[in-house]
Design a protein around this motif. Structure first.
Motif, PDB file in Angstrom:
ATOM      1  N   UNK A  30       0.837  -1.147  -0.106  1.00 42.17           N
ATOM      2  CA  UNK A  30      -0.061  -0.115  -0.073  1.00 42.17           C
ATOM      3  C   UNK A  30       1.033   1.231  -0.099  1.00 42.17           C
ATOM      4  N   UNK A  31       2.064   1.099   0.667  1.00 44.91           N
ATOM      5  CA  UNK A  31       2.940   2.267   0.667  1.00 44.91           C
ATOM      6  C   UNK A  31       3.557   2.668  -0.675  1.00 44.91           C
ATOM      7  N   UNK A  32       3.803   1.429  -1.315  1.00 41.47           N
ATOM      8  CA  UNK A  32       4.120   1.675  -2.669  1.00 41.47           C
ATOM      9  C   UNK A  32       3.224   2.211  -3.827  1.00 41.47           C
ATOM     10  N   UNK A  33       1.945   1.771  -3.383  1.00 39.78           N
ATOM     11  CA  UNK A  33       1.001   2.241  -4.205  1.00 39.78           C
ATOM     12  C   UNK A  33       0.553   3.974  -3.886  1.00 39.78           C
ATOM     13  N   UNK A  34       0.826   4.235  -2.787  1.00 37.84           N
ATOM     14  CA  UNK A  34       0.927   5.609  -2.254  1.00 37.84           C
ATOM     15  C   UNK A  34       1.988   6.250  -3.010  1.00 37.84           C
ATOM     16  N   UNK A  35       2.929   5.773  -3.047  1.00 34.29           N
ATOM     17  CA  UNK A  35       4.039   6.578  -3.793  1.00 34.29           C
ATOM     18  C   UNK A  35       3.668   6.940  -5.269  1.00 34.29           C
ATOM     19  N   UNK A  36       3.138   5.579  -5.934  1.00 39.58           N
ATOM     20  CA  UNK A  36       2.698   5.712  -7.367  1.00 39.58           C
ATOM     21  C   UNK A  36       1.530   6.796  -7.606  1.00 39.58           C
ATOM     22  N   UNK A  37       0.730   6.895  -6.643  1.00 42.24           N
ATOM     23  CA  UNK A  37      -0.488   7.809  -6.636  1.00 42.24           C
ATOM     24  C   UNK A  37       0.051   9.262  -6.791  1.00 42.24           C
ATOM     25  N   UNK A  38       1.027   9.559  -5.722  1.00 42.99           N
ATOM     26  CA  UNK A  38       1.427  10.821  -5.764  1.00 42.99           C
ATOM     27  C   UNK A  38       2.484  11.268  -6.757  1.00 42.99           C
ATOM     28  N   UNK A  39       3.043  10.103  -7.298  1.00 40.45           N
ATOM     29  CA  UNK A  39       3.888  10.582  -8.598  1.00 40.45           C
ATOM     30  C   UNK A  39       3.026  10.881  -9.631  1.00 40.45           C
ATOM     31  N   UNK A  40       1.731  10.231  -9.897  1.00 41.96           N
ATOM     32  CA  UNK A  40       0.662  10.385 -10.816  1.00 41.96           C
ATOM     33  C   UNK A  40       0.450  11.876 -10.888  1.00 41.96           C
ATOM     34  N   UNK A  41       0.280  12.365  -9.715  1.00 40.02           N
ATOM     35  CA  UNK A  41      -0.289  13.686  -9.645  1.00 40.02           C
ATOM     36  C   UNK A  41       0.640  15.092  -9.656  1.00 40.02           C
ATOM     37  N   UNK A  42       1.945  14.585  -9.013  1.00 42.48           N
ATOM     38  CA  UNK A  42       3.008  15.525  -9.078  1.00 42.48           C
ATOM     39  C   UNK A  42       4.094  15.318 -10.170  1.00 42.48           C
ATOM     40  N   UNK A  43       3.921  14.157 -11.141  1.00 45.12           N
ATOM     41  CA  UNK A  43       4.650  13.944 -12.235  1.00 45.12           C
ATOM     42  C   UNK A  43       6.151  13.887 -12.044  1.00 45.12           C
ATOM     43  N   UNK A  44       6.433  13.261 -10.687  1.00 43.65           N
ATOM     44  CA  UNK A  44       7.810  12.762 -10.362  1.00 43.65           C
ATOM     45  C   UNK A  44       8.141  11.395 -10.546  1.00 43.65           C
ATOM     46  N   UNK A  45       8.735  11.088 -11.455  1.00 43.25           N
ATOM     47  CA  UNK A  45       9.115   9.772 -11.889  1.00 43.25           C
ATOM     48  C   UNK A  45       9.857   9.057 -10.862  1.00 43.25           C
ATOM     49  N   UNK A  46      10.671   9.733  -9.970  1.00 40.86           N
ATOM     50  CA  UNK A  46      11.542   8.956  -9.015  1.00 40.86           C
ATOM     51  C   UNK A  46      10.555   8.319  -7.998  1.00 40.86           C
ATOM     52  N   UNK A 153      -0.222  -0.219 -24.399  1.00 40.31           N
ATOM     53  CA  UNK A 153      -0.339   0.610 -25.763  1.00 40.31           C
ATOM     54  C   UNK A 153      -1.576   1.826 -25.412  1.00 40.31           C
ATOM     55  N   UNK A 154      -2.186   1.587 -24.475  1.00 30.88           N
ATOM     56  CA  UNK A 154      -3.274   2.787 -24.528  1.00 30.88           C
ATOM     57  C   UNK A 154      -2.838   3.921 -23.636  1.00 30.88           C
ATOM     58  N   UNK A 155      -1.786   3.881 -23.057  1.00 28.85           N
ATOM     59  CA  UNK A 155      -1.094   4.942 -22.164  1.00 28.85           C
ATOM     60  C   UNK A 155      -0.010   5.428 -22.581  1.00 28.85           C
ATOM     61  N   UNK A 156       0.028   7.089 -22.700  1.00 23.64           N
ATOM     62  CA  UNK A 156       1.100   7.805 -23.387  1.00 23.64           C
ATOM     63  C   UNK A 156       1.259   8.786 -21.995  1.00 23.64           C
ATOM     64  N   UNK A 157       1.856   8.229 -21.036  1.00 24.09           N
ATOM     65  CA  UNK A 157       2.092   9.066 -19.931  1.00 24.09           C
ATOM     66  C   UNK A 157       3.430   8.766 -19.526  1.00 24.09           C
ATOM     67  N   UNK A 158       4.212   9.947 -19.273  1.00 23.42           N
ATOM     68  CA  UNK A 158       5.416   9.742 -18.844  1.00 23.42           C
ATOM     69  C   UNK A 158       5.753   8.966 -17.541  1.00 23.42           C
ATOM     70  N   UNK A 159       4.822   9.141 -16.716  1.00 16.94           N
ATOM     71  CA  UNK A 159       4.798   8.564 -15.342  1.00 16.94           C
ATOM     72  C   UNK A 159       4.734   6.917 -15.408  1.00 16.94           C
ATOM     73  N   UNK A 160       4.280   6.454 -16.548  1.00 14.78           N
ATOM     74  CA  UNK A 160       4.219   4.946 -16.743  1.00 14.78           C
ATOM     75  C   UNK A 160       5.538   4.556 -17.366  1.00 14.78           C
TER      76      UNK A 160
END
Length: 490
Positions: A30-46, A153-160
């Protein structure tokens, strides 16, 4: 070729202590999921890279009940993605997880409404594929990875991009484990084209390495070189992918007889590889040893004595000893004794090439030891097996003299090889060339270290730039006022 470059990124990480109970592991997921969710909104790939590192540490602890609980948390129950991924989890074990806190389990089911993100969906695909591969359910892993690529293939997002690069690797790996690697070559080429159009540089790196691995698996070295030469190159984003690229480049250069470039690539790959990626470093050392032998060099003994590599490098150590001595009979015995190992490593063709080097090394030792020796004795000492060993020895000596391997002359009338006095190597340019190569290596390493540095943002520069913009704006306003006054006066 399954063992060629089995250097997964998780091997490069230190093994941190893992949580023992399932509830704690679920909390870490869940902690990893929260990192991914935060990165999706803030565009921080790290942040996504951090979540992937955390997942790799928990990989060996994944179970069916744990995955089922996490899918209920991360995906909307009843959704298409949830139903597809849940089908790969054994139904009998889904409800066997013991959770210490009942409230945590309740919240895990009530929370999914806010976690419907493409990054989380791809992350769930990655977890399920890892679980299936670790459970040796390769056919299901192949089906799941194919579904994930179709969805990706349906996603064109740099966070992915970070998650996509992992999916690409396990997509190819699952097909390799089932022996169907050739089937996805067209798909990999299409994915590489899509990554290029989307400026996904990490995906381009990963897919280029997967395509090179695909070609080399079937010994298609010409096609691999054509692809490598025409593929766009840029600064490496992943050290692991760069190491793989150097290894494949070294193999291609070796087959193409470009031993100097191959040696540089293989040694650089072995140095840059993480210490924990032992299998990858063993493969790099095997090829590097053969390339150095083909160049006429003798590898240092310490290379074969590295911790954890003694057993794997033992055949190549005995081969090196035979080449160093120049004993053709010993070389034949070693080649026959470890023929299965060399065939498995796909280095048998290189071993065949080494026969000429063994003869040349033995001839060099003879020329140093004897000022004059008959060609019959040369053939006997080299242990040449042929119908006319003296004629073969004469042709071998003549070719070695022409190539500059030995300083000698042939007396055809008497059937002798007459050696010349050995000159002082320090009167030649060889020491200068050796020092030049070492200096170039050190400068290259220094430049790479400087480029890898990360600097914090400088607030002083931002303040200065803001002041400069304000001053330029004031000057522009003043110039406008002066222009207006001049117009009024006119």
């Amino acid at each position: 070729m399954t063992q060629d470059v089995e250097m997964k990124d998780e091997e490069a990480l230190p093994q941190a202590p893992l949580p023992s109970n399932s509830a704690s592991i679920l909390q870490h997921l869940k902690e990893g999921a929260s990192f991914i969710e935060a990165a999706s909104y803030t565009k921080e790939v790290r942040r996504i890279a951090r979540a992937v590192r955390l997942t790799i540490q928990l990989r060996r602890k994944l179970t069916a009940p744990l995955l089922s609980a996490f899918l209920d948390y991360a995906l909307l129950p009843g959704s298409e993605a949830h139903a597809r991924l849940s089908a790969y989890i054994p139904k009998d074990d889904r409800h066997g997880m013991e959770v210490d806190n009942d409230d945590a389990a309740t919240s895990a089911v009530q929370a999914p409404a806010k976690h419907i993100l493409p990054e989380l969906e791809i992350y769930c695909y990655l977890l399920v594929i890892l679980f299936l591969i670790d459970q040796k359910r390769y056919d299901e892993a192949k089906a799941c990875s194919s579904a994930s690529i179709a969805r990706l293939k349906n996603f064109n997002r740099r966070t992915v991009d970070v998650l996509a690069s992992r999916l690409y690797f396990y997509y190819s790996y699952s097909y390799e484990l089932t022996g169907n690697l050739a089937e996805i070559r067209g798909n990999l080429l299409a994915l590489h084209r899509i990554a290029t159009l989307r400026h996904d540089e990490l995906g381009q790196e990963t897919l280029l390495n997967l395509l090179l691995r695909n070609y080399l698996h079937y010994n298609l070295y010409d096609q691999a070189e054509k692809l490598r030469s025409k593929a766009p190159r840029f600064e490496a984003h992943s050290n692991q992918q760069f190491c793989r690229y150097l290894f494949y480049l070294g193999k291609i250069r070796t087959i193409q007889l470009e031993y100097t470039d191959a040696k540089e690539s293989l040694l650089q790959a072995a140095r840059k590889a993480p210490f924990a990626a032992q299998g990858f470093r063993i493969q790099c050392n095997k090829w590097a040893v053969l390339v150095r032998l083909l160049l006429g060099e003798i590898p240092e003994r310490i290379i074969f004595m590295q911790r954890g590599m003694e057993k794997a490098l033992r055949p190549y150590f005995e081969l090196t000893n035979a080449v160093r001595i120049g004993d053709l009979a010993l070389f034949r015995n070693v080649a026959e004794k470890f023929a299965a190992t060399f065939s498995k490593d796909q280095t048998h063709n290189l071993i065949v090439r080494l026969r000429h080097n063994v003869i040349r090394t033995g001839l060099r030792n003879i020329s140093i030891s004897y000022s004059r020796i008959s060609l019959a004795d040369v053939a006997e000492k080299l242990r040449l097996i042929s119908t006319n060993p003296i004629a073969d020895a004469e042709s071998i000596v003549a070719k070695a003299i022409r190539d500059g391997a030995i300083e000698a002359s042939l007396d055809h009338a008497n059937g002798w090889m007459v050696s010349k006095e050995t000159g002082d190597i320090y009167s030649t340019n060889e020491p200068q060339a050796a020092f030049n190569s070492r200096i170039a290596f050190c400068l290259n390493m220094h430049n790479e270290a400087v480029r890898a540095l990360r600097f914090p943002p400088n607030p002083h520069k931002e303040k200065e730039s803001a002041e400069r913009r304000e001053r330029q704006q004031q000057e522009q306003e003043l110039a406008n006022h002066i222009t207006e006054d001049d117009d009024d006066d006119f």
